[in-house]
Every structure is written in C-alpha cells, then in structure tokens.
Motif scaffolding. Structure first.
Motif, short mmCIF file in Angstrom:
data_model
loop_
_atom_site.label_atom_id
_atom_site.label_comp_id
_atom_site.label_asym_id
_atom_site.label_seq_id
_atom_site.Cartn_x
_atom_site.Cartn_y
_atom_site.Cartn_z
N CYS A 193 -1.45 3.61 6.33
CA CYS A 193 -1.64 2.56 5.31
C CYS A 193 -2.70 1.56 5.78
O CYS A 193 -3.50 1.08 4.96
CB CYS A 193 -0.32 1.84 5.04
SG CYS A 193 0.91 2.86 4.20
N LYS A 249 5.83 11.47 -8.81
CA LYS A 249 5.71 10.06 -9.16
C LYS A 249 6.34 9.76 -10.51
O LYS A 249 6.75 8.62 -10.79
CB LYS A 249 4.24 9.64 -9.14
CG LYS A 249 4.06 8.12 -9.11
CD LYS A 249 2.71 7.74 -8.53
CE LYS A 249 2.67 6.23 -8.28
NZ LYS A 249 1.44 5.81 -7.61
N SER A 300 -2.60 17.10 -6.19
CA SER A 300 -2.47 15.91 -7.02
C SER A 300 -1.48 16.16 -8.16
O SER A 300 -0.76 15.25 -8.59
CB SER A 300 -3.83 15.49 -7.58
OG SER A 300 -4.40 16.53 -8.35
N ASP A 340 -6.03 3.10 5.17
CA ASP A 340 -6.33 3.10 3.73
C ASP A 340 -6.89 1.77 3.26
O ASP A 340 -7.93 1.72 2.60
CB ASP A 340 -5.06 3.41 2.92
CG ASP A 340 -4.74 4.89 2.89
OD1 ASP A 340 -5.63 5.69 3.23
OD2 ASP A 340 -3.62 5.25 2.52
N VAL A 395 0.84 -1.20 0.00
CA VAL A 395 0.00 0.00 0.00
C VAL A 395 0.88 1.25 0.00
O VAL A 395 0.62 2.21 -0.73
CB VAL A 395 -0.94 0.01 1.22
CG1 VAL A 395 -1.70 1.33 1.30
CG2 VAL A 395 -1.89 -1.16 1.17
N GLU A 397 2.38 1.78 -3.42
CA GLU A 397 1.40 2.08 -4.46
C GLU A 397 0.80 3.48 -4.31
O GLU A 397 0.61 4.19 -5.32
CB GLU A 397 0.27 1.05 -4.41
CG GLU A 397 -0.84 1.31 -5.42
CD GLU A 397 -2.02 0.38 -5.26
OE1 GLU A 397 -3.01 0.56 -6.00
OE2 GLU A 397 -1.97 -0.54 -4.41
N LYS A 398 0.51 3.90 -3.09
CA LYS A 398 -0.26 5.12 -2.89
C LYS A 398 0.55 6.32 -2.45
O LYS A 398 0.03 7.44 -2.43
CB LYS A 398 -1.38 4.87 -1.87
CG LYS A 398 -2.43 3.89 -2.36
CD LYS A 398 -3.65 3.90 -1.44
CE LYS A 398 -4.78 3.05 -2.01
NZ LYS A 398 -6.00 3.13 -1.21
N TYR A 399 1.80 6.13 -2.09
CA TYR A 399 2.61 7.22 -1.55
C TYR A 399 3.89 7.41 -2.37
O TYR A 399 4.35 6.48 -3.04
CB TYR A 399 2.99 6.94 -0.10
CG TYR A 399 1.82 6.91 0.85
CD1 TYR A 399 1.53 8.00 1.67
CD2 TYR A 399 0.99 5.79 0.94
CE1 TYR A 399 0.45 7.98 2.54
CE2 TYR A 399 -0.10 5.77 1.81
CZ TYR A 399 -0.36 6.87 2.60
OH TYR A 399 -1.42 6.85 3.46
N LYS A 446 0.60 11.26 -0.17
CA LYS A 446 -0.25 10.61 -1.16
C LYS A 446 -0.97 11.68 -1.95
O LYS A 446 -0.81 12.88 -1.69
CB LYS A 446 -1.21 9.62 -0.52
CG LYS A 446 -2.16 10.19 0.50
CD LYS A 446 -3.04 9.05 1.04
CE LYS A 446 -4.00 9.57 2.10
NZ LYS A 446 -4.89 8.50 2.60
N GLU A 447 -1.78 11.26 -2.91
CA GLU A 447 -2.31 12.20 -3.89
C GLU A 447 -3.15 13.31 -3.29
O GLU A 447 -3.17 14.43 -3.79
CB GLU A 447 -3.12 11.43 -4.94
CG GLU A 447 -3.47 12.25 -6.16
CD GLU A 447 -3.97 11.41 -7.31
OE1 GLU A 447 -4.22 11.97 -8.38
OE2 GLU A 447 -4.12 10.18 -7.12
#
Length: 324
Positions: A284, A246, A239, A287, A155, A158-160, A231-232
């Motif tokens: 995480c 990213k 974003s 999330d 996680v 993938e997300k951060y 994260k986003e």
C-alpha cells in the motif's frame, strides 16, 4: 524540520559517488553529468531499456534523449542516497546480490551482446534498490513526508479485496485420466450444493463447512485455507475476477463461474483483520507513494545538466540497435 540537500552538496557528492561512472580505459564516455563522465556500459544499458518505450516515439533522437535522462536519474538517485547518509544492510546487500545473479543468468547473453557487464548490471540494480530505500526515508514511519497508517488503510480498502473461496472444476476425470465435462445431473447437484454453501457461509462467516459438504460429492473441490488479499492487476486472477469479488458485500458470500470453475467466494472485511494490513502495508505504501516519489526524483534531476559526445552516442546507439 525536513531535511534539505543543497544543490552545492549534491554537486560535490556526484563526483565522490560516481567514480564508478567514469568511462573505462578502452571506451570513451558518451556523456557527462555535471562534468562527471558516465560509463559507456551504463548508457548502453539505459538505451536498451528505453528502446521500446512509448516516451521515445520510436525514434533515434527520442531513445537517446530518454536514455540520457535515465543516466541523469541514476546520478541524482545515487548522490541523494549518499547525501542523506543512507545505506543498505548486509542482509539487503546479500538479497540484492542473489536477485541480481538470478536475473543475470537469464539475460547474460543479451547484455553481453550490447556491451554491458555483470558488474555494471549490479551497479544499476543497486541504484534501483536505493530508490526503494529513499521511498522509505521519505514516506515510511518517521519519514520526512510520512504517510500515516490511517491513509494506508484507506488505500487497502479502496484498491484491494479480501476473500476466501471454495471452487470446483466443471470437469471430471475419466478412467484414462482425461478431463471430461460434468454431466447435467452433476451440474444440477453442484448448483444445489453451492447455493446451500452460500447460506452456510453467510451464517457461519466462513467457507469451511461448505467445502466439507461439496468435496464429499466432488473430490476435486479446493478451498483457500487462508484469506487472500488482491488488487485488480493481481497476476493470480484477473480484473474480471477482482470486480466479481468487489460486487459482493463484505461479510457475505456469492457463487459465480470463472475459468471453468464454479466459485463460492466469501468476502472478508479487509480492515477488520490486522494480519492483512500488516502483510499488505508495504504494498500500500508503494501504491500511494509512487507518484510523489517520482516527483521528488524529477526535482533532484533538475539540479543536473548533461553534455553528450555525438560521435560516441551514435556509435553506441548502433551497437545496441544491431543486437536487438
């Protein structure tokens, strides 16, 4: 073996845990949940909370239906929390009390206008804290549905994104303290320094040397002294910024302009720093566990039925409507 609460036990606990849900002597209960009266203040709070929720369709019936569900959820969460023998620590209670007091100071006037007391507000905030404790009980280490650190690392990756940066504003300050745009010569020199900074950052795996070189000529230059992980939807950036970071390969640096600053960003491999995982693990867990947690709560709610008093419900709806 996973623990299972029988419906019968939940029914019993509802009556025990929710003596505080009973209507006051001066106000009737707008609904009952499995025969237990729900306090008018709790119903009005949830009615106010869901007022603008898209799930309600903006209608009176929709708002009342959603507020009723929130009351059922309140009962289900508190009963399940008690059934599992969970509790808040003294430290957690103290922190909750401080946070509740701060929020109450902000919204006291509004809540009082719809007939919600500080005591009721604290009860509802406590129930929200119970949900977080249930999350840990189910999904944290040793939980009934434990989510492993390996999954949580996935996680995180993938997300951060993790990075350090150097940034310089595209403005300077004149003798009067006003911001003025950099001259063309300054911008040209800045670009040279930042491009050189990319090379030094890629070579030395950091941004410190780049910061020293750039700040000597542009004193308003700043750097992040610690690695940031975002994260986003991080409130500190956007974003757009997240996606620009990213796009940078891990272990590499790049330069881009964002919000009137020139940034040199060095992207860190987020999984190689154990400190980042330690700091971000709880986030995480939230999330990845949110969807299954809500699913579990919905299943809990299925064991409950509610009966509304149409007259009181309509009366309290009007009270909330008149104070929005």
């Amino acid at each position: 073996m996973k623990k299972v609460i029988s419906v019968f036990l939940v029914f019993i606990l509802t009556a025990l845990c929710f003596s505080s849900c009973k209507g006051s002597e001066t106000e009737g209960s707008p609904l009952t949940v499995n025969g237990t009266p729900i306090d008018a203040e709790i119903f009005r709070y949830y009615l106010d909370t869901v007022w603008g929720d898209a799930l309600t369709g903006g209608s009176k019936d929709g708002r009342i239906t959603e507020a009723t569900y929130r009351c059922i959820r309140y009962v289900a969460v508190n009963s399940t929390f008690t059934a599992y023998g969970l509790s808040l620590s003294e430290g957690e209670k103290a922190e909750l009390s401080d946070e509740t007091a701060a929020l109450w100071n902000l919204y006291e006037e509004h809540y009082k206008s719809i007939g919600v007391s500080k005591e009721t507000f604290h009860k509802i905030r406590t129930s929200e804290e119970y949900i977080e404790k249930l999350r840990l009980f189910f999904f944290d280490k040793g939980g009934t549905d434990e989510i492993s650190d390996a999954v949580l690392r996935g996680v995180l990756a993938e997300k951060y994104v993790a990075f350090r940066y150097v940034r310089t504003p595209l403005t300077d300050t004149d003798v009067y303290g006003n911001a003025v745009p950099l001259s063309e010569n300054d911008i040209t020199r800045l670009n040279v320094l930042y491009n050189s900074g990319v090379s030094s950052s890629n070579s030395s795996y950091g941004v410190d040397s780049a910061f020293i070189s750039i700040s000597e000529e542009f004193p308003l230059t700043e750097q992040s002294f610690e690695t940031l992980a975002i994260k986003e939807d991080d409130h500190r950036f956007s974003s757009l910024f997240f996606n620009k970071v990213k796009e940078i390969s891990e272990g590499k640096a790049s330069v881009f302009q964002y919000n009137d600053y020139v940034y040199l960003v060095y992207r860190v491999n987020i999984l190689t720093d154990p400190v980042i995982f330690s700091e971000m693990r709880s986030e995480c867990l939230v999330d990845i566990s949110e969807e299954p947690l809500q699913s579990k709560i919905n299943i809990m709610c299925n064991a409950y039925q509610s009966v509304r008093d149409p007259g009181l419900v309509s009366e309290y709806y009007t009270k909330v409507a008149n104070n929005r």
